[in-house]
Design an enzyme around this catalytic site. Structure first.
Site, short mmCIF file in Angstrom:
data_model
loop_
_atom_site.label_atom_id
_atom_site.label_comp_id
_atom_site.label_asym_id
_atom_site.label_seq_id
_atom_site.Cartn_x
_atom_site.Cartn_y
_atom_site.Cartn_z
N GLN A 97 0.89 -1.17 0.00
CA GLN A 97 0.00 0.00 0.00
C GLN A 97 0.92 1.21 0.00
OE1 GLN A 97 -3.25 1.03 -0.14
NE2 GLN A 97 -2.47 3.09 0.18
N GLY A 122 -10.53 0.76 2.69
CA GLY A 122 -11.67 0.19 1.99
C GLY A 122 -11.24 -0.19 0.59
N GLY A 123 -10.63 0.78 -0.07
CA GLY A 123 -10.15 0.53 -1.42
C GLY A 123 -8.97 1.41 -1.73
N MET A 124 -8.17 1.00 -2.71
CA MET A 124 -7.03 1.80 -3.16
C MET A 124 -7.01 1.73 -4.68
SD MET A 124 -4.51 3.76 -2.52
CE MET A 124 -3.70 4.52 -3.94
N GLU A 125 -7.00 2.92 -5.29
CA GLU A 125 -7.21 3.05 -6.73
C GLU A 125 -6.00 2.72 -7.58
OE1 GLU A 125 -7.06 5.40 -4.38
OE2 GLU A 125 -6.21 7.28 -5.11
N ASN A 126 -5.29 1.66 -7.28
CA ASN A 126 -4.11 1.33 -8.09
C ASN A 126 -4.55 1.16 -9.55
OD1 ASN A 126 -2.33 1.38 -5.86
ND2 ASN A 126 -3.19 -0.58 -5.20
N HIS A 131 -16.21 4.66 -6.32
CA HIS A 131 -15.20 5.61 -5.83
C HIS A 131 -13.83 5.32 -6.44
CE1 HIS A 131 -13.34 8.33 -2.78
NE2 HIS A 131 -12.32 7.49 -2.94
N GLU A 132 -13.37 4.09 -6.27
CA GLU A 132 -12.03 3.76 -6.78
C GLU A 132 -11.96 3.90 -8.30
OE1 GLU A 132 -10.12 3.94 -4.45
OE2 GLU A 132 -11.46 3.37 -2.81
N HIS A 138 -11.47 7.45 -9.40
CA HIS A 138 -10.07 7.88 -9.31
C HIS A 138 -9.31 7.68 -10.62
CE1 HIS A 138 -9.18 9.19 -5.25
NE2 HIS A 138 -9.69 8.10 -4.69
N GLU A 189 -9.42 13.38 -3.69
CA GLU A 189 -10.54 12.73 -2.99
C GLU A 189 -11.87 13.49 -3.08
OE1 GLU A 189 -10.29 9.75 -2.23
OE2 GLU A 189 -8.12 9.45 -2.16
N ASP A 237 -0.51 10.93 5.94
CA ASP A 237 -1.65 10.05 6.25
C ASP A 237 -2.61 10.72 7.24
OD1 ASP A 237 -0.81 8.14 4.51
OD2 ASP A 237 -0.10 6.71 6.01
N TYR A 259 -12.55 14.72 1.46
CA TYR A 259 -13.56 13.94 0.74
C TYR A 259 -14.88 14.71 0.66
CZ TYR A 259 -10.64 9.73 1.27
OH TYR A 259 -9.63 8.82 1.21
N ARG A 284 -9.22 -2.94 8.75
CA ARG A 284 -9.53 -1.71 8.01
C ARG A 284 -9.56 -0.52 8.97
NH1 ARG A 284 -14.99 -0.99 4.36
NH2 ARG A 284 -14.65 1.19 3.77
N LYS A 317 -10.50 2.53 8.98
CA LYS A 317 -11.72 3.30 9.18
C LYS A 317 -12.64 2.67 10.24
CE LYS A 317 -15.95 3.45 6.75
NZ LYS A 317 -16.74 3.48 5.53
#
Ligand code: BES
Ligand code: ZN
Length: 624
Positions: free
Chosen positions: A163, A291-295, A318-319, A322, A341, A396, A404, A577, A579
């Site tokens: 990550q 939750g998610g990462m927009e790789n 959402h991802e 991105h 975001e 971070d 957001y 997670r 969050k």
């Protein structure tokens, strides 16, 4: 005071004598405070990295990646090349005019800054364009999590994943780790037999030795370089969409994310062509910290979105969004994170509206607005600002609801002021004008003033840019999001608080979001009898839906509702997670008994969390 200045004087003196090593910036190289990006030692004004060619061996026994990074650089002026690293062991650095004729060169790894890591300075021979670094990561690399087989769904094979956002790429690749610098990349990844490697890049045929080969031919910021290795299977969803997951998860995932292809089509209509060819989703083990990462080409996602009823797929919207806001048009520094975001949260809701209807999008807006209000009430004024100053802090920490939700509300306000047609045209143009570029908040303002404001000066006059971008709280004028559906839910919560039995509330057709709204609308303090009534009527402690469970468990901690404590422990020791973890641990440590419980649970859970979650929870609960 006196004592400290004396200590300081002694330390500075020792530095000058060379007894104590000076931090890089004290030596006048790679000083982040002189640069636009305060979170990188990189010096792109001297030499800028344009391409990264990795050759890495994934070793589960030592929990390390080792091999080489061959960097292609563009020289801008005379001087050293400065790279970012964190906890890397550098074995050798070579440089040369061509990639096949490299010679060893001198390098210096500076003392590490606790937030930024250590600057790596490389001496560049005349005209050298290639630099090859032989290195090894630490088992504690902040980007990487190594999972024993027991922590996977299948239980037989180990798993690892990275990550990189915000500044963790430097813990597994030596490069200029700044979102303002874009690179293309290639990677050759050696993994143990029987395991699959996946990356945020195009898959090439496997090498003769079985190595996995990837290429990313579009330039991306370093925080989007990503790798995962495990027992993975692929299942197609649509012509350019599919899921990767452990074999026992892949069918469920494909069902849950069946609308993905439709989402890509909807997004293209709104934002312009999809520029990354494929959009696949990798479902990770539950310790994934987000939750998610927009790789790019391969969103990394938590398995906690697989609710079994497709109710949490806004995360995919959402991802996916991105792919335009963030991956195509990238925040130049972490101060500009809201450009990533805020645009994405706005875009996510436009996709949701198109596919599931206006009422569903409204529900998400109202819930998001509620979260924003709550956070604005709890953050210091400096953290309520969109164009937030993060100098000297871990970026971070900038990941609050503010970029957001305040960002999305700002864009919604622009949409309302100019009308959807005009705003959409500007938005599409914005993505086209800045495609594959990095931009600052000032660049965004310049674009607005050049391309949207002149279309309707009267509308423009209603927008107070300074209030939206530079001020705390919600100083810009906005219309509060409204959802008739949620209005009714709030009434039900009020009635229950006023004495109505839980079983008399008609909840049969409630969606996940309506449940969330109901729970959030209840008074913070409820008597045990009311908690039990809710639990008996709705089986809340037994719920599998992660969002509902997290919200209910928070109420249970607040109200010391013991029947849910076993479930709380199970939740915190199986899901990583951030969050979900943070509100629960923060609530727990408010009382002595809760603190003891938090410490006991965390002692068990910590080895299972990703370093990013560990870092955050350590700050709340303390190291066990
Ligand atoms: N890019 C973020 C995740 C992120 C941000 C990681 C900053 C590290 C630093 C991602 O797109 C995101 O926002 N994820 C959200 C889900 C979303 C539906 C709001 C999350 O993980 O909760
Ligand atoms: Zn995001």
């Amino acid at each position: 005071m006196r004592v400290w200045s004396l200590v300081l004087a002694v330390v500075v003196h020792a530095m000058l004598l060379g007894v104590v090593e000076m931090p890089a910036f004290a030596q006048g190289v790679g000083n982040p405070s002189d640069r636009l990006d305060k979170h990188s030692f990189g010096n792109p004004d001297v030499a800028v990295v344009r391409h990264v060619d990795l050759d890495l061996t994934v070793d589960f026994a030592t929990k390390t990646l080792s091999g080489q990074a061959l960097l292609t650089i563009e020289r801008k002026s005379e001087g050293l090349l400065v790279l970012d690293t964190r906890d890397l062991t550098i074995n050798k650095v070579e440089a040369g005019v061509t990639a096949d004729k490299l010679a060893e060169t001198t390098f210096h790894l500076n003392r590490a800054d606790p937030i930024l890591g250590a600057a790596l300075e490389v001496t560049l021979p005349e005209k050298a364009k290639f630099v090859r670094i032989s290195y090894k990561t630490s088992p504690q690399a902040s980007a990487v999590q190594w999972l024993d087989p027991a922590r996977t769904a299948g239980g037989k094979h180990p798993f690892m994943f990275t990550q990189s956002e915000a500044i963790h790429a430097r813990s597994w690749i030596p490069l200029q780790d700044s979102p303002g610098i874009r690179v293309t990349y290639k990677a050759t990844i050696h993994v143990p037999e029987g395991l699959q490697a996946v990356m945020s890049a195009e898959r090439e045929p496997r090498g003769k030795d079985g190595a996995f080969i990837f290429t990313m031919n579009e330039s991306i910021p370093s925080y989007l370089v990503a790798l995962a290795v495990g027992d993975l299977k692929f299942k197609e969803i649509g012509p350019r969409t599919g899921v990767w997951a452990e074999p026992s998860v892949v069918e469920k995932a494909a069902w849950e994310f069946a609308d993905t292809e439709k989402m890509v089509e909807a997004a293209e209509r709104k934002f312009g062509p999809y520029r990354w060819e494929r959009y696949d989703i990798l479902v990770l083990p539950p310790s994934f910290p987000f939750g998610g990462m927009e790789n790019p080409r391969l969103t990394f996602a938590t398995p906690t979105v697989i609710a079994g009823d497709r109710s949490l797929v806004a995360l995919i919207a959402h991802e996916l969004a991105h792919s335009w806001s963030g991956n195509l048009v990238t925040n130049a520094t972490w101060r500009d994170f809201w450009l990533n975001e805020g645009f994405t949260t706005y875009g996510e809701r436009r996709i949701i509206e198109e596919i599931y209807g206006k009422d569903v999008a409204q529900v998400e807006e109202v819930l998001g607005f509620g979260e924003l209000k709550e956070e604005l009430a709890s953050h210091k004024p400096i953290d309520q600002i969109l164009h937030v100053n993060l100098e000297g802090r871990d970026p971070d920490e900038g990941m609050t609801r503010v970029p957001y939700e305040k960002g999305a509300l700002f864009l919604k306000t622009l949409e309302n002021a100019f009308g959807r047609a005009e705003f959409d045209e500007w938005l599409k143009g914005y993505f086209a004008r800045h495609a594959f570029k990095t931009i600052t908040t000032a660049d965004f303002v310049a674009d607005l003033k050049a391309n949207l404001f002149p279309k309707n000066p009267q509308a423009a006059a209603t927008i107070d840019l300074d209030a939206w971008l530079e001020q705390a709280d919600l100083k810009g004028k906005y219309t509060e999001p409204h959802s008739p559906k949620l209005q009714a839910i709030r009434k039900a919560a009020d009635a229950f608080a006023g004495g109505l039995m839980a079983s008399s509330i008609p909840t049969n057709d409630w969606t996940t979001h309506e449940w969330l709204q109901f729970l959030r609308a209840l008074p913070e303090n409820l008597p045990q009898g009311k908690m039990k009534d809710l639990d008996d009527a709705f089986g809340l402690t037994k719920r599998g839906n992660s969002e509902i469970a997290a919200q209910w468990l928070l109420m249970c901690v607040r109200n010391n509702y013991e029947p849910a404590f076993a479930r709380l422990e199970e939740f915190l020791t199986t899901i990583g997670r951030r969050k979900f973890l943070m509100p629960l641990y923060k609530e727990l440590v408010k009382t002595d008994a809760g603190k003891a419980r938090a410490k006991a649970i965390y002692a068990k859970a910590r080895p299972f969390y990703h370093p990013i979650s560990v870092d955050s929870v350590d700050k709340v609960v303390g190291k066990p």
